[in-house]
Scaffold this motif. Structure first.
Motif, PDB file in Angstrom:
ATOM      1  N   HIS A 141     -69.282 -24.452  65.218  1.00 25.00           N
ATOM      2  CA  HIS A 141     -67.961 -25.097  65.299  1.00 25.00           C
ATOM      3  C   HIS A 141     -68.399 -26.232  66.676  1.00 25.00           C
ATOM      4  O   HIS A 141     -68.993 -25.508  67.599  1.00 25.00           O
ATOM      5  CB  HIS A 141     -67.029 -24.005  65.981  1.00 25.00           C
ATOM      6  CG  HIS A 141     -65.627 -24.472  66.178  1.00 25.00           C
ATOM      7  ND1 HIS A 141     -65.226 -25.217  67.077  1.00 25.00           N
ATOM      8  CD2 HIS A 141     -64.580 -24.317  65.286  1.00 25.00           C
ATOM      9  CE1 HIS A 141     -63.857 -25.632  66.906  1.00 25.00           C
ATOM     10  NE2 HIS A 141     -63.644 -25.008  65.785  1.00 25.00           N
ATOM     11  N   PRO A 142     -67.895 -27.364  66.627  1.00 24.67           N
ATOM     12  CA  PRO A 142     -68.001 -28.349  67.582  1.00 24.67           C
ATOM     13  C   PRO A 142     -67.534 -27.809  69.134  1.00 24.67           C
ATOM     14  O   PRO A 142     -68.106 -28.067  70.038  1.00 24.67           O
ATOM     15  CB  PRO A 142     -66.898 -29.493  67.142  1.00 24.67           C
ATOM     16  CG  PRO A 142     -66.719 -29.325  66.003  1.00 24.67           C
ATOM     17  CD  PRO A 142     -66.767 -27.800  65.556  1.00 24.67           C
ATOM     18  N   ASP A 143     -66.404 -26.951  69.147  1.00 28.77           N
ATOM     19  CA  ASP A 143     -66.029 -26.438  70.457  1.00 28.77           C
ATOM     20  C   ASP A 143     -65.040 -25.253  70.125  1.00 28.77           C
ATOM     21  O   ASP A 143     -63.929 -25.362  70.094  1.00 28.77           O
ATOM     22  CB  ASP A 143     -65.119 -27.593  71.233  1.00 28.77           C
ATOM     23  CG  ASP A 143     -64.704 -27.093  72.399  1.00 28.77           C
ATOM     24  OD1 ASP A 143     -65.285 -26.165  73.149  1.00 28.77           O
ATOM     25  OD2 ASP A 143     -63.952 -27.766  73.166  1.00 28.77           O
ATOM     26  N   VAL A 144     -65.810 -24.011  70.068  1.00 30.11           N
ATOM     27  CA  VAL A 144     -65.144 -23.043  69.451  1.00 30.11           C
ATOM     28  C   VAL A 144     -64.265 -22.305  70.732  1.00 30.11           C
ATOM     29  O   VAL A 144     -63.270 -21.698  70.536  1.00 30.11           O
ATOM     30  CB  VAL A 144     -66.299 -21.714  69.278  1.00 30.11           C
ATOM     31  CG1 VAL A 144     -66.890 -21.455  70.650  1.00 30.11           C
ATOM     32  CG2 VAL A 144     -65.482 -20.323  69.020  1.00 30.11           C
ATOM     33  N   GLY A 145     -64.311 -22.901  72.128  1.00 27.73           N
ATOM     34  CA  GLY A 145     -63.520 -22.487  73.010  1.00 27.73           C
ATOM     35  C   GLY A 145     -62.050 -23.089  73.021  1.00 27.73           C
ATOM     36  O   GLY A 145     -61.233 -22.549  73.474  1.00 27.73           O
TER      37      GLY A 145
END
Length: 358
Positions: free
Chosen positions: A342-346
Motif C-alpha cells: 500500500h502506498p500509505d497504509v497510515g
C-alpha cells in the motif's frame, strides 16, 4: 635497448650532415626508433621533427610520437597543415578525396598544446573543402584532447564552418569533454530555434548526449527543468525524451504540478515513461559490459503520489495513473522487499481504488 641506440646514433649522424636526402632517411629511422625502447634519447627524435625542410613527410613520425605519449609541437603540425593546404589549393582541379591530405593534419593539431591554431586554418579553406562533414574526425579528435582548449576550439570551428554543430560527432565530442561549460552549451543548442541538429538522423544521438550531460551536471539539469516548465505548452520532442530519461523521484513530484490533468501534454507523457523506468534499477555486472535489472524501491514516490491522489485536486487522477503504472510493473517484475504494497497504509484510504485501478 642496444638496437635503439644504434638507430639513434645513426640518426644523429644523418641530421648532422644537413642534407635533404639524409633527412628523409632520418625520418624513417626515427619513426622506427620511436617504437623501440629509446630511453632518454627523445632529443634525437625531436631533432628530426624540428630539422629544416618540408614537414609533409613527417606526419607518420608525429603520429607515432603521439601514440607513445610524447608531446608534439603545434608549430610543426601547423607547418605540415599549411604545406598540405597550399598543395591542394594550388591544384586547378580537385575532388573531395583530397581532403584526407589536409584533414589528417587537423586531427594531429587537436592533440597539441595549441589546438586553437586550426580555427584560422579552417577559415582559410576553400568553400568546397570547408564542409561540416569533412570535420567529423577532427571534432571526434577534439573530444579526446585537453578539455579546456578543445572546447574553445570547437566553439571557434563552429563559428567558421556552417552546420558543424549539426554533425553526428559534435554532441559526442562535448560529452567526452564533459565540462560544465560544454553541458551548458549543449543545452543551449537544444533550445535554439535556429539549430538543425535536433532533427533528422542526428536527433537520437543529440538526445543521448544531452541526457548524459544533464545527469553529470545537476546544476545544468536544474536549469533545463526550469526552462522545460516555462515552455511546457511548446515543448520540443527532444526535450520530452530527455526529460523522461533524467528525472528522479523528487522531480516527478515537482513536475506534477506542471502537467495537464488529462495527461495529454509532453510533460505528462514524459513522467509516465520516467516512472515506468524508475521502477527498475540497473546494475552493471563486474568484469563484463552487461547489466542486470531489479525492482527499485519507490516507497517515497508512491507515498507522495498517494497524498496528491487523496486531495482530489485536478491532477489527482493523473497521480493515480502514475501509481497504477508502478503497480503494473510490480505485477510483471516483482516488488522489492522493502516496499510496502500500500502506498500509505497510515492514511486509511484503500488502494487500488474501489472498483479497480483508475
Amino acid at each position: 635497448s642496444v638496437a635503439a641506440k644504434v638507430v639513434l646514433d645513426r640518426i644523429d649522424a644523418l641530421i648532422a650532415t644537413g642534407r635533404a636526402d639524409n633527412l628523409q632517411l632520418a625520418i624513417g629511422l626515427a619513426t622506427a626508433a620511436t617504437q623501440m625502447d629509446y630511453g632518454s634519447r627523445i632529443g634525437t627524435i625531436n631533432a628530426v621533427v624540428t630539422a629544416p625542410g618540408p614537414m609533409s613527410g613527417r606526419h607518420g613520425l608525429l603520429q607515432v610520437l603521439l601514440f607513445t605519449g610524447e608531446a608534439i609541437s603545434a608549430a610543426s603540425v601547423r607547418q605540415g597543415l599549411d604545406e598540405a593546404l597550399a598543395k591542394v589549393v594550388g591544384q586547378q582541379w580537385r575532388s573531395q578525396n583530397e581532403w584526407w591530405v589536409i584533414g589528417r593534419w587537423f586531427e594531429l593539431l587537436a592533440f597539441t598544446d595549441a589546438p586553437e591554431l586550426m580555427i584560422d586554418a579552417a577559415e582559410a579553406l576553400p568553400s568546397d573543402l570547408k564542409q561540416a562533414h569533412n570535420f567529423d574526425r577532427v571534432v571526434t579528435a577534439l573530444g579526446h584532447a585537453d578539455p579546456g582548449a578543445a572546447f574553445k576550439t570547437l566553439l571557434g570551428l563552429a563559428e567558421k564552418i556552417q552546420g558543424l554543430e549539426a554533425t553526428h560527432s559534435y554532441p559526442g565530442a562535448l560529452v567526452h569533454i564533459g565540462s560544465l561549460e560544454a553541458a551548458k552549451h549543449l543545452m543551449s543548442l537544444s533550445f535554439d530555434p535556429q539549430s538543425t541538429h535536433i532533427s533528422g538522423h542526428g536527433w537520437f544521438s543529440f538526445a543521448n548526449a544531452l541526457t548524459a550531460m544533464l545527469i553529470k551536471h545537476p546544476s545544468v539539469k536544474r536549469e533545463f527543468l526550469a526552462r522545460v516548465t516555462e515552455k511546457r505548452d511548446s515543448l520540443a520532442p527532444i526535450h520530452a525524451r530527455v526529460l523522461s530519461e533524467i528525472i528522479d523521484q523528487k522531480d516527478v513530484i515537482s513536475l506534477l504540478q506542471h502537467c495537464d490533468p488529462s495527461g495529454n501534454d509532453p510533460i505528462s507523457q514524459a513522467l509516465e515513461h520516467a516512472v515506468g523506468e524508475l521502477t527498475m534499477a540497473r546494475h552493471s555486472i563486474e568484469g563484463t559490459n552487461a547489466s542486470e535489472r531489479e525492482p527499485a524501491d519507490l516507497s517515497w514516490l508512491r507515498s507522495e503520489l498517494f497524498r496528491v491522489y487523496l486531495k482530489h485536486e485536478p491532477i489527482a487522477g493523473f497521480a493515480a495513473k502514475l501509481l497504477s503504472i508502478i503497480d503494473i510493473q510490480r505485477d510483471m517484475y516483482g516488488r522489492p522487499p522493502s516496499e510496502p504494497r500500500h502506498p500509505d497504509v497510515g492514511s486509511g484510504a484503500p488502494w487500488p481504488a474501489i472498483g479497480g485501478r483508475p
